[in-house]
Design an enzyme around this catalytic site. Structure first.
Site, PDB file in Angstrom:
ATOM      1  N   HIS A  27      19.176  -2.079  14.828  1.00 27.15           N
ATOM      2  CA  HIS A  27      19.306  -3.486  15.245  1.00 27.15           C
ATOM      3  C   HIS A  27      17.919  -4.014  15.590  1.00 27.15           C
ATOM      4  O   HIS A  27      17.469  -3.934  16.727  1.00 27.15           O
ATOM      5  CB  HIS A  27      20.277  -3.575  16.438  1.00 27.15           C
ATOM      6  CG  HIS A  27      20.566  -4.978  16.882  1.00 27.15           C
ATOM      7  ND1 HIS A  27      21.665  -5.313  17.651  1.00 27.15           N
ATOM      8  CD2 HIS A  27      19.907  -6.143  16.676  1.00 27.15           C
ATOM      9  CE1 HIS A  27      21.669  -6.603  17.900  1.00 27.15           C
ATOM     10  NE2 HIS A  27      20.595  -7.137  17.329  1.00 27.15           N
ATOM     11  N   HIS A  29      15.504  -7.360  14.340  1.00 28.94           N
ATOM     12  CA  HIS A  29      15.269  -8.561  13.526  1.00 28.94           C
ATOM     13  C   HIS A  29      13.792  -8.575  13.185  1.00 28.94           C
ATOM     14  O   HIS A  29      12.947  -8.652  14.087  1.00 28.94           O
ATOM     15  CB  HIS A  29      15.637  -9.822  14.302  1.00 28.94           C
ATOM     16  CG  HIS A  29      17.064  -9.834  14.766  1.00 28.94           C
ATOM     17  ND1 HIS A  29      18.071 -10.458  14.058  1.00 28.94           N
ATOM     18  CD2 HIS A  29      17.665  -9.272  15.847  1.00 28.94           C
ATOM     19  CE1 HIS A  29      19.219 -10.294  14.696  1.00 28.94           C
ATOM     20  NE2 HIS A  29      19.011  -9.573  15.781  1.00 28.94           N
ATOM     21  N   HIS A 207      26.832  -9.476  14.758  1.00 26.56           N
ATOM     22  CA  HIS A 207      26.619  -9.622  16.197  1.00 26.56           C
ATOM     23  C   HIS A 207      27.927 -10.136  16.796  1.00 26.56           C
ATOM     24  O   HIS A 207      28.519 -11.104  16.285  1.00 26.56           O
ATOM     25  CB  HIS A 207      25.532 -10.658  16.489  1.00 26.56           C
ATOM     26  CG  HIS A 207      24.128 -10.188  16.276  1.00 26.56           C
ATOM     27  ND1 HIS A 207      23.699  -9.609  15.122  1.00 26.56           N
ATOM     28  CD2 HIS A 207      23.051 -10.220  17.107  1.00 26.56           C
ATOM     29  CE1 HIS A 207      22.400  -9.310  15.246  1.00 26.56           C
ATOM     30  NE2 HIS A 207      21.987  -9.671  16.439  1.00 26.56           N
ATOM     31  N   GLU A 210      27.808 -10.282  22.578  1.00 28.23           N
ATOM     32  CA  GLU A 210      26.528 -10.322  23.303  1.00 28.23           C
ATOM     33  C   GLU A 210      26.710 -11.349  24.422  1.00 28.23           C
ATOM     34  O   GLU A 210      26.679 -11.005  25.600  1.00 28.23           O
ATOM     35  CB  GLU A 210      25.394 -10.725  22.358  1.00 28.23           C
ATOM     36  CG  GLU A 210      24.038 -10.878  23.044  1.00 28.23           C
ATOM     37  CD  GLU A 210      22.932 -11.405  22.104  1.00 28.23           C
ATOM     38  OE1 GLU A 210      23.250 -12.000  21.053  1.00 28.23           O
ATOM     39  OE2 GLU A 210      21.739 -11.238  22.457  1.00 28.23           O
ATOM     40  N   ASP A 288      16.037  -4.970  19.016  1.00 29.07           N
ATOM     41  CA  ASP A 288      16.435  -6.363  18.760  1.00 29.07           C
ATOM     42  C   ASP A 288      15.244  -7.217  18.320  1.00 29.07           C
ATOM     43  O   ASP A 288      15.053  -7.410  17.121  1.00 29.07           O
ATOM     44  CB  ASP A 288      17.128  -6.956  20.003  1.00 29.07           C
ATOM     45  CG  ASP A 288      18.101  -8.074  19.664  1.00 29.07           C
ATOM     46  OD1 ASP A 288      18.330  -8.346  18.469  1.00 29.07           O
ATOM     47  OD2 ASP A 288      18.654  -8.682  20.610  1.00 29.07           O
ATOM     48  N   ASP A 289      14.472  -7.753  19.260  1.00 25.15           N
ATOM     49  CA  ASP A 289      13.326  -8.617  18.957  1.00 25.15           C
ATOM     50  C   ASP A 289      12.144  -8.175  19.826  1.00 25.15           C
ATOM     51  O   ASP A 289      11.795  -8.838  20.811  1.00 25.15           O
ATOM     52  CB  ASP A 289      13.680 -10.087  19.250  1.00 25.15           C
ATOM     53  CG  ASP A 289      14.880 -10.541  18.452  1.00 25.15           C
ATOM     54  OD1 ASP A 289      14.724 -10.802  17.246  1.00 25.15           O
ATOM     55  OD2 ASP A 289      15.986 -10.608  19.026  1.00 25.15           O
TER      56      ASP A 289
END
Ligand code: HPA
Ligand code: ZN
Length: 348
Positions: A27, A29, A207, A210, A288-289
């Protein structure tokens, strides 16, 4: 696994072991790995004007109150990505960091609509990232795959057009996902495009849970046919759903530092990862980011274990093993990585 004496591994050994153990990232991005320094370098290279005068001023703006407050600045950062080489540079920068974190396999999200809306061709996006994946495999030994995500704040027709435009590059990506603002954009909105992706033989992830409710997790499974749930942490609001996720061994790609930065949990010490593992779920840790949320994968592991003393060496092993089992890699690759993981723990 039976030959590993987890209880003999002292807690003080855990940070080094968490860093050194082989692991998969499921996961991530790729646009969320765009560091401020690269934003400024690409802005200069491409003649794009930025709303911030310096790297420091941009970083100072990374204070988020929820998912949407992050997405606004995340999409603005991506505006410097214009050419195929920009996407290659973005991907390669991530893979160099992934190698340093002992990531041996990565399944990476990209958001083509963020770029095609600015006039970038989907071919430039996919071919630039795919080139970085091939080089990561050749030079870093990382198995790297791409997952195309649809932006859920846009229409399903836009997602359908994106899938059609991407299908000529079908051999460059292994699946589709669903990201962006969750609230008010339930999985049902994308039933047709996920059915079409499934017919094309693509893997399906989404997703859900969340910020959205457990019903969105159920719909991602039942309406979209998602094989993994990205985040999914709000499943614990619904004990029947937790029981189902455990029984069906549906993986959850959990992102602890992201959850704290976007105020899903107040602090890492409040995170429900121990409860997810305790319920027997196939939970994994992911970044994630990372350029926006304060750390790459090893940082997520080390900080999460530091904040949650109930997590043990057995949990560290379980999380890494889950990352391989939850991946879409061939069985022989999974077996090889799990053997390397066993070796790392047997000699810890
Ligand atoms: N949630 C939804 N969309 C996203 C995220 C996220 O955590 N990161 C990048 N796009
Ligand atoms: Zn995400």
């Amino acid at each position: 696994m039976t030959s590993i004496d987890f209880d003999a591994i002292p807690r003080a050994r855990l940070p080094a072991l968490l860093r050194a153990m082989p692991k998969a990232e499921l996961h991530l991005h790729i646009e969320g790995s765009l560091e401020p320094e690269l934003i400024f370098r690409l802005a200069r290279r491409n003649g794009v004007a930025l709303a911030y005068p310096s790297v420091e001023a941009l970083r100072a703006a990374y204070a988020f109150t929820d998912l949407q407050s992050f997405l606004d600045i995340y999409y603005a950062g991506a505006s410097v990505l214009l050419k195929e080489e920009d996407f290659f540079d973005l991907g390669w920068a991530y893979f160099e960091r992934a190698a340093a974190d002992n990531i041996v396999h990565a399944e990476i999200f990209f958001d083509p609509q963020t770029h095609t809306a600015r006039g970038v061709t989907i071919g430039a996006v996919i071919q630039g990232l795919s080139h970085a994946c091939r080089r990561a495999h050749a030079e870093l030994g990382i198995s790297a795959k791409l997952i195309l995500c649809f932006l859920r704040h846009l229409s399903e027709d836009d997602a359908l057009a994106t899938l059609d435009a991407a299908l000529p590059y079908r051999h460059h990506f292994i699946g589709v996902g669903l990201d962006s603002g969750e609230r008010g954009n339930p999985p049902e909105k994308f039933a047709r495009v996920f059915a079409r992706a499934r017919a094309a033989g693509l893997h399906l992830v989404a997703h859900a849970g969340e910020e959205g409710p457990p019903e969105y997790i159920r719909a991602a499974l039942d309406v979209l046919g998602a094989e993994r749930i990205d985040h999914g942490v709000r499943c614990t609001d619904d004990p029947d759903l937790v029981e189902r996720l455990a029984r069906e061994r549906t993986p959850l790609t959990v992102c602890p530092l992201s959850n704290v930065k976007l105020c899903v949990f107040p602090t890492l010490a409040d995170h429900n990862l121990p409860a997810l593992l305790g319920a027997g779920l196939c939970a994994t840790i992911n970044s994630d980011d990372p350029a926006y949320f304060g750390g790459y994968l090893n940082q997520n592991f080390v900080e999460t274990f530091a904040a949650l003393p109930q997590l043990s060496a057995r949990d560290a092993y379980r999380l890494a093993r889950n990352s391989f089992e939850a991946s879409f890699a061939p069985a022989e690759d999974k077996a090889r990585w799990i053997a390397a993981l066993d070796h790392a723990f047997a000699h810890a």
